[in-house]
Design a protein around this motif. Structure first.
Motif, PDB file in Angstrom:
ATOM      1  N   ARG B 151       0.850  -1.193   0.000  1.00  0.00           N
ATOM      2  CA  ARG B 151       0.000   0.000   0.000  1.00  0.00           C
ATOM      3  C   ARG B 151       0.879   1.234   0.000  1.00  0.00           C
ATOM      4  N   GLY B 152       0.339   2.311  -0.567  1.00  0.00           N
ATOM      5  CA  GLY B 152       1.106   3.544  -0.699  1.00  0.00           C
ATOM      6  C   GLY B 152       1.606   4.032   0.646  1.00  0.00           C
ATOM      7  N   LEU B 153       2.899   4.327   0.734  1.00  0.00           N
ATOM      8  CA  LEU B 153       3.503   4.703   2.007  1.00  0.00           C
ATOM      9  C   LEU B 153       3.641   6.219   2.165  1.00  0.00           C
ATOM     10  N   GLY B 154       3.011   6.959   1.240  1.00  0.00           N
ATOM     11  CA  GLY B 154       3.063   8.420   1.337  1.00  0.00           C
ATOM     12  C   GLY B 154       2.076   8.962   2.348  1.00  0.00           C
ATOM     13  N   GLY B 155       1.083   8.170   2.695  1.00  0.00           N
ATOM     14  CA  GLY B 155       0.129   8.636   3.694  1.00  0.00           C
ATOM     15  C   GLY B 155      -1.242   8.002   3.563  1.00  0.00           C
ATOM     16  N   GLY B 157      -2.247   5.202   1.932  1.00  0.00           N
ATOM     17  CA  GLY B 157      -2.336   3.743   2.028  1.00  0.00           C
ATOM     18  C   GLY B 157      -3.138   3.085   0.925  1.00  0.00           C
ATOM     19  N   PHE B 158      -3.229   3.722  -0.228  1.00  0.00           N
ATOM     20  CA  PHE B 158      -3.975   3.138  -1.348  1.00  0.00           C
ATOM     21  C   PHE B 158      -3.167   1.997  -1.971  1.00  0.00           C
ATOM     22  N   PRO B 159      -3.837   0.874  -2.333  1.00  0.00           N
ATOM     23  CA  PRO B 159      -3.090  -0.263  -2.890  1.00  0.00           C
ATOM     24  C   PRO B 159      -2.330   0.116  -4.176  1.00  0.00           C
ATOM     25  N   VAL B 162      -3.340  -1.657  -7.598  1.00  0.00           N
ATOM     26  CA  VAL B 162      -4.594  -1.174  -8.205  1.00  0.00           C
ATOM     27  C   VAL B 162      -4.333   0.101  -9.003  1.00  0.00           C
ATOM     28  N   LYS B 163      -3.528   0.986  -8.433  1.00  0.00           N
ATOM     29  CA  LYS B 163      -3.199   2.230  -9.127  1.00  0.00           C
ATOM     30  C   LYS B 163      -2.446   1.935 -10.428  1.00  0.00           C
ATOM     31  N   TRP B 164      -1.477   1.049 -10.363  1.00  0.00           N
ATOM     32  CA  TRP B 164      -0.690   0.714 -11.559  1.00  0.00           C
ATOM     33  C   TRP B 164      -1.588   0.089 -12.628  1.00  0.00           C
ATOM     34  N   GLU B 183       8.100  14.872   0.798  1.00  0.00           N
ATOM     35  CA  GLU B 183       8.294  14.593   2.235  1.00  0.00           C
ATOM     36  C   GLU B 183       8.271  15.825   3.154  1.00  0.00           C
ATOM     37  N   GLY B 184       7.101  16.446   3.244  1.00  0.00           N
ATOM     38  CA  GLY B 184       7.003  17.666   4.031  1.00  0.00           C
ATOM     39  C   GLY B 184       6.663  17.452   5.490  1.00  0.00           C
ATOM     40  N   ASP B 185       6.226  16.237   5.856  1.00  0.00           N
ATOM     41  CA  ASP B 185       5.779  16.004   7.229  1.00  0.00           C
ATOM     42  C   ASP B 185       6.916  16.142   8.224  1.00  0.00           C
ATOM     43  N   ILE B 306       1.374   8.172  -9.645  1.00  0.00           N
ATOM     44  CA  ILE B 306       2.143   8.962  -8.688  1.00  0.00           C
ATOM     45  C   ILE B 306       2.205   8.186  -7.391  1.00  0.00           C
ATOM     46  N   ASN B 307       3.450   7.913  -6.984  1.00  0.00           N
ATOM     47  CA  ASN B 307       3.686   7.149  -5.755  1.00  0.00           C
ATOM     48  C   ASN B 307       4.782   7.798  -4.935  1.00  0.00           C
ATOM     49  N   ASN B 308       4.724   7.524  -3.663  1.00  0.00           N
ATOM     50  CA  ASN B 308       5.748   7.973  -2.728  1.00  0.00           C
ATOM     51  C   ASN B 308       7.074   7.230  -2.979  1.00  0.00           C
ATOM     52  N   PRO B 384       2.209  16.584  10.537  1.00  0.00           N
ATOM     53  CA  PRO B 384       1.433  17.714  11.063  1.00  0.00           C
ATOM     54  C   PRO B 384      -0.083  17.525  10.959  1.00  0.00           C
ATOM     55  N   LEU B 385      -0.525  16.574  10.152  1.00  0.00           N
ATOM     56  CA  LEU B 385      -1.967  16.327  10.041  1.00  0.00           C
ATOM     57  C   LEU B 385      -2.378  15.108  10.858  1.00  0.00           C
ATOM     58  N   GLY B 386      -1.435  14.563  11.627  1.00  0.00           N
ATOM     59  CA  GLY B 386      -1.710  13.367  12.413  1.00  0.00           C
ATOM     60  C   GLY B 386      -2.132  13.716  13.833  1.00  0.00           C
ATOM     61  N   LEU B 485     -11.139  20.486   0.303  1.00  0.00           N
ATOM     62  CA  LEU B 485     -10.910  19.636  -0.864  1.00  0.00           C
ATOM     63  C   LEU B 485      -9.833  18.590  -0.588  1.00  0.00           C
ATOM     64  N   CYS B 486      -8.815  18.942   0.192  1.00  0.00           N
ATOM     65  CA  CYS B 486      -7.749  17.972   0.444  1.00  0.00           C
ATOM     66  C   CYS B 486      -7.481  17.855   1.940  1.00  0.00           C
ATOM     67  N   ALA B 487      -6.554  16.982   2.271  1.00  0.00           N
ATOM     68  CA  ALA B 487      -6.308  16.650   3.677  1.00  0.00           C
ATOM     69  C   ALA B 487      -5.601  17.760   4.445  1.00  0.00           C
ATOM     70  N   LEU B 488      -5.082  18.785   3.776  1.00  0.00           N
ATOM     71  CA  LEU B 488      -4.452  19.849   4.568  1.00  0.00           C
ATOM     72  C   LEU B 488      -5.510  20.536   5.419  1.00  0.00           C
ATOM     73  N   GLY B 489      -6.568  20.995   4.776  1.00  0.00           N
ATOM     74  CA  GLY B 489      -7.670  21.570   5.539  1.00  0.00           C
ATOM     75  C   GLY B 489      -8.480  20.497   6.257  1.00  0.00           C
TER      76      GLY B 489
HETATM   77  C1  FMN Z   1      -1.301  18.330   2.112  1.00  0.00           C
HETATM   78  C2  FMN Z   1      -0.797  17.005   1.650  1.00  0.00           C
HETATM   79  C3  FMN Z   1       0.565  16.764   1.642  1.00  0.00           C
HETATM   80  C4  FMN Z   1       1.061  15.547   1.196  1.00  0.00           C
HETATM   81  N1  FMN Z   1       2.411  15.356   1.196  1.00  0.00           N
HETATM   82  C5  FMN Z   1       2.911  14.200   0.706  1.00  0.00           C
HETATM   83  C6  FMN Z   1       4.309  14.009   0.637  1.00  0.00           C
HETATM   84  O1  FMN Z   1       5.098  14.882   1.026  1.00  0.00           O
HETATM   85  N2  FMN Z   1       4.776  12.833   0.135  1.00  0.00           N
HETATM   86  C7  FMN Z   1       3.917  11.859  -0.309  1.00  0.00           C
HETATM   87  O2  FMN Z   1       4.376  10.826  -0.774  1.00  0.00           O
HETATM   88  N3  FMN Z   1       2.595  12.012  -0.248  1.00  0.00           N
HETATM   89  C8  FMN Z   1       2.068  13.165   0.240  1.00  0.00           C
HETATM   90  N4  FMN Z   1       0.710  13.324   0.268  1.00  0.00           N
HETATM   91  C9  FMN Z   1      -0.137  12.230  -0.248  1.00  0.00           C
HETATM   92  C10 FMN Z   1      -0.274  12.313  -1.777  1.00  0.00           C
HETATM   93  O3  FMN Z   1      -1.367  13.140  -2.105  1.00  0.00           O
HETATM   94  C11 FMN Z   1      -0.531  10.935  -2.412  1.00  0.00           C
HETATM   95  O4  FMN Z   1      -1.467  10.265  -1.668  1.00  0.00           O
HETATM   96  C12 FMN Z   1       0.712  10.078  -2.524  1.00  0.00           C
HETATM   97  O5  FMN Z   1       1.696  10.741  -3.229  1.00  0.00           O
HETATM   98  C13 FMN Z   1       0.389   8.806  -3.246  1.00  0.00           C
HETATM   99  O6  FMN Z   1       1.497   7.939  -3.215  1.00  0.00           O
HETATM  100  P1  FMN Z   1       1.445   6.548  -2.433  1.00  0.00           P
HETATM  101  O7  FMN Z   1       0.150   5.882  -2.833  1.00  0.00           O
HETATM  102  O8  FMN Z   1       2.624   5.812  -2.887  1.00  0.00           O
HETATM  103  O9  FMN Z   1       1.452   6.874  -0.986  1.00  0.00           O
HETATM  104  C14 FMN Z   1       0.173  14.544   0.746  1.00  0.00           C
HETATM  105  C15 FMN Z   1      -1.193  14.780   0.785  1.00  0.00           C
HETATM  106  C16 FMN Z   1      -1.679  15.988   1.234  1.00  0.00           C
HETATM  107  C17 FMN Z   1      -3.145  16.212   1.251  1.00  0.00           C
END
Ligand code: FMN
Ligand code: SF4
Ligand code: FES
Lengths: 159, 517
Positions: B151-155, B157-159, B162-164, B183-185, B306-308, B384-386, B485-489
């Motif tokens: 699963r996506g490790l960027g946050g 967790g989407f499989p 499936v994306k590919w 990687e802004g977290d 797009i993947n982490n 910061p969103l955790g 619209l997105c997870a920041l807000g």
């Molecule tokens: C505000 C915000 C910041 C994000 N920052 C990152 C980031 O720095 N790196 C990242 O991989 N995903 C970040 N994400 C998640 C991406 O939108 C996306 O889910 C991810 O790139 C998908 O890759 P993955 O499925 O491999 O995790 C962020 C999402 C939001 C809403």
């Protein structure tokens, strides 16, 4: 700086920096980065030149320039000190260090000291959260910051 | 015999003076007339021991750390080149409990090899995944990723499989693979470490993705705060091209794939996938409404994966060893390993790759408790969103679903520890402030709500009718959650509300100081 203020040399340098990236897809960011690296900032007078070359409106270039925190429209101080104020650094005392830096440099963050010696800026994580608190002086990373090490950095900046 | 010394070039080591240590060791070796080589490896992830210097001896690599410039003369005098005893001697790194307890699949080579050398990468098993992938059909490649359970490790967790698959099935004149290295977290640095310590692994993962979905161009978007990672990736891309791991004819397969490096410009929201695509296209990093999904209409309007970094870097192992060897680790629907990052007020900070399922409390024990020696009061998991967790919830296992159930998220795997000096009202205020600074401005609840949140917290902190302010914050959080619209807000309410729920005494509820006013 009015357009007439741009020297022939500046004009040439600017166009070289633009040309190096102009044909890449999505060229605007790499161009702004190159211009800032070359001049230290992106002056308002550069905007129409960049816009024209990329076939964009001035408003579009201005919009991008002001959206990203990295871009400066005015020159920075001679040194740039960035202090991390994100959570992991706060957990290790970053808030007190920011106050110390503002006090000793007599500069509110973000800002440039009156004598132009240094620009003090916040940064939100340098990826050094396991060796926090962290800072960056110009390009140099500093971890495990404490009051003493910060004082030494400030001495260096003011020297 | 040539003396080989490793001095990490990883940014965390460099921030602790590793460059000066490397120069001092080099000068000492030169003065002794030794035939030597100094390798700037990545970090092993034991960051409290950085700079962790290793010498190659007859009994393997022996580590010393944390080494300061002033220690170098003494190390030589004690005979560290032969692995002799010294107060800084750590011994064989792989025997250190912090490393011995890990399951390193993605980070197997990080800190071990010379990250600038494609030969070193190959010698340590690199490239076998890509070679295997080249012998498979596209359908088998997709099955491999799906079967791994990755699963996506960027946050989110989407499989990954499936994306590919979606991108592979979507027609387009061109397709793209984009690696999210923004990687802004706060509290996270695993992407950075991998790019600095094992960049070819990411290139290999992206190349496998390209073959699988039919993309010929990749982009890596790295944040500008990571100059060392940018330099390491740029160097590795060049070396990969020279070795024909990238380019028009990948490993003589007749298939093309290349990668371009893009650098961010200081905007947290550009980590959001659609904002990131906007940024690569040269625009303001504003979030796009979905649909269309990037998989259908992504970069330059083309189908895009797009993947982490960590998601893509897990792929070479999965292909080399088979999906089962990955899936067999983990718990529930969280399969494989997670590179967990221990940060903030911890004694033993660093990278800990382990199968999903350890509890938060176990991870804090591994981190050795606080650096200050004071009790742990709060732990923020997932950036910061955790959410903030109190010790009462430390039995929560590290797994996507368990964290969701506990009102939090694991995000990108960052664990930031705070001791009992933390003021949670200040942390809640900071969460709003960060959102206000980084908002892309598209939705009102995020743009305006975050500013209102800061003002409300200021009143609360000043002791002005705290119960009223708490009610206002709760309302505001609901609005942001559902109107963003997105997870920041949308997720800023997580740190805020978890802080209020678990630490009410910091918000003027039942607080003796507040009652006395
Ligand atoms: C505000 C915000 C910041 C994000 N920052 C990152 C980031 O720095 N790196 C990242 O991989 N995903 C970040 N994400 C998640 C991406 O939108 C996306 O889910 C991810 O790139 C998908 O890759 P993955 O499925 O491999 O995790 C962020 C999402 C939001 C809403
Ligand atoms: S929630 Fe905030 S950052 Fe996300 S799209 Fe809306 S305004 Fe932009
Ligand atoms: S929070 Fe300061 S370096 Fe990450």
């Amino acid at each position: 700086m009015p357009a007439e203020g741009m020297t022939e040399l500046d004009r040439e340098k600017l166009s070289q920096l633009i040309e190096a990236h102009a044909d890449r897809p999505g060229a605007l960011l790499p161009i702004l980065q190159a211009v800032q690296a070359g001049f230290g900032h992106v002056a308002d007078t550069f905007v129409p030149v960049i816009a024209e070359r990329l076939n964009l409106s001035r408003a579009e270039v201005h919009g991008v320039l002001t959206f990203y925190h990295d871009f400066r429209r005015q020159p920075a101080g001679r040194r740039v000190l960035k202090l991390c104020r994100a959570e992991a650094c706060q957990a290790m005392g970053a808030v007190d260090l920011l106050a110390q830096a503002e006090h000793r440099l007599a500069t509110a963050m973000p800002g440039t000291r009156a004598d132009g010696a240094v620009t003090l800026e916040p940064v939100y994580c340098l990826g050094l959260c396991s060796v926090a608190p962290a800072a960056m002086l110009d390009g140099r990373l500093v971890g495990r910051l404490d009051a003493g090490r910060l004082d030494a950095l400030i001495d260096e900046v003011l020297a | 015999m040539t003396v080989t010394v490793y001095v990490p070039g990883d940014a965390a080591a460099v921030a602790c003076d590793a460059d000066a240590v490397a120069r001092a060791i080099e000068a000492a070796l030169a003065a002794r007339g030794e035939d030597f080589v100094i390798i700037r490896n990545g970090s092993r992830g034991l960051h409290w021991l950085e700079p962790l210097v290793e010498v190659v001896t007859d009994t393997g690599r022996i580590a010393y750390g944390p080494v300061a410039v002033e220690d170098v003369a003494d190390l030589f005098a004690c005979g560290f080149l032969a692995g002799a005893d010294h107060r800084l001697r750590v011994g064989r790194p792989e025997d250190h409990p912090f490393l011995a307890g890990q399951t390193r699949l993605t980070f197997a080579r990080c800190g071990v090899i010379d990250p600038a050398s494609l030969d070193a990468y190959r010698a340590h098993g690199g490239g076998r995944g890509l070679e295997k992938a080249l012998t498979m059909t596209a359908a088998d490649r997709i099955e491999t990723v799906k079967n791994s359970g990755l699963r996506g490790l960027g946050g989110a967790g989407f499989p990954v499989g499936v994306k590919w698959e979606t991108v592979a099935r979507t027609e387009g004149p061109r397709k793209y693979v984009v690696c999210n290295a923004d990687e802004g977290d706060s509290g996270t640095f695993a992407d950075r470490m991998l790019m600095e310590g094992d960049p070819f692994c990411l290139i290999e993962g992206m190349a496998i993705c390209g073959l699988t979905v039919g993309a010929t161009q990749g982009y890596i978007y790295v944040r500008s705060e990571y100059p060392h990672a940018i330099a390491a990736m740029a160097r590795a891309i060049e070396a990969a091209r020279a070795g024909r791991w990238l380019g028009a004819d990948l490993l003589s397969s007749g298939l093309a794939f290349d990668i371009e490096l893009r650098v961010g410009a200081g905007a947290y929201v550009c980590g959001e996938e659609t904002a990131l695509l906007e940024s690569i296209e040269g625009r303001r990093g504003q979030v796009r409404a979905k649909p269309p999904l990037p998989a259908h209409k992504g970069l330059f309007g083309m189908p895009t994966v797009i993947n982490n970094v960590l998601s893509l870097a897990a792929v070479p192992f999965i292909f080399a060893e088979g999906p089962k060897s990955f899936r067999d680790f983990g718990v529930g629907r969280s399969r494989g390993t997670m590179p967990i990052q221990l940060a903030g007020n911890v004694k033993h900070g660093g990278l800990y790759e382990t199968p999903f399922g350890l509890t938060l409390g176990e991870l804090i024990l591994i981190a050795g408790g606080t650096a200050s020696g004071r009790p742990v009061r709060a732990v923020q998991v997932g950036g910061p969103l955790g959410a903030y967790f109190p010790p009462r919830l430390f039995d929560t296992p590290f797994d996507y679903e368990a964290f969701m159930a506990a009102g939090g998220l694991i995000g990108h795997g960052g664990i930031t520890v705070f001791d009992d000096s933390v003021d949670m009202a200040r942390m809640a205020r900071f969460a709003f402030e960060f959102c206000a600074i980084e908002s892309c401005g598209k939705c009102t609840p995020c743009r305006i709500g975050a500013v209102r949140g800061v003002e409300t917290m200021d009143r609360l902190i000043a002791g002005d009718r705290p119960a009223e302010q708490r009610a206002l914050i709760a309302d505001l959080s609901e609005t942001m959650k559902f109107g963003s619209l997105c997870a920041l807000g949308g997720f800023t309410p997580f740190p805020v509300m978890s802080a209020i729920t678990h630490f009410p005494e910091d918000f003027g509820a039942d607080h003796p100081a507040a009652a006395a006013e």
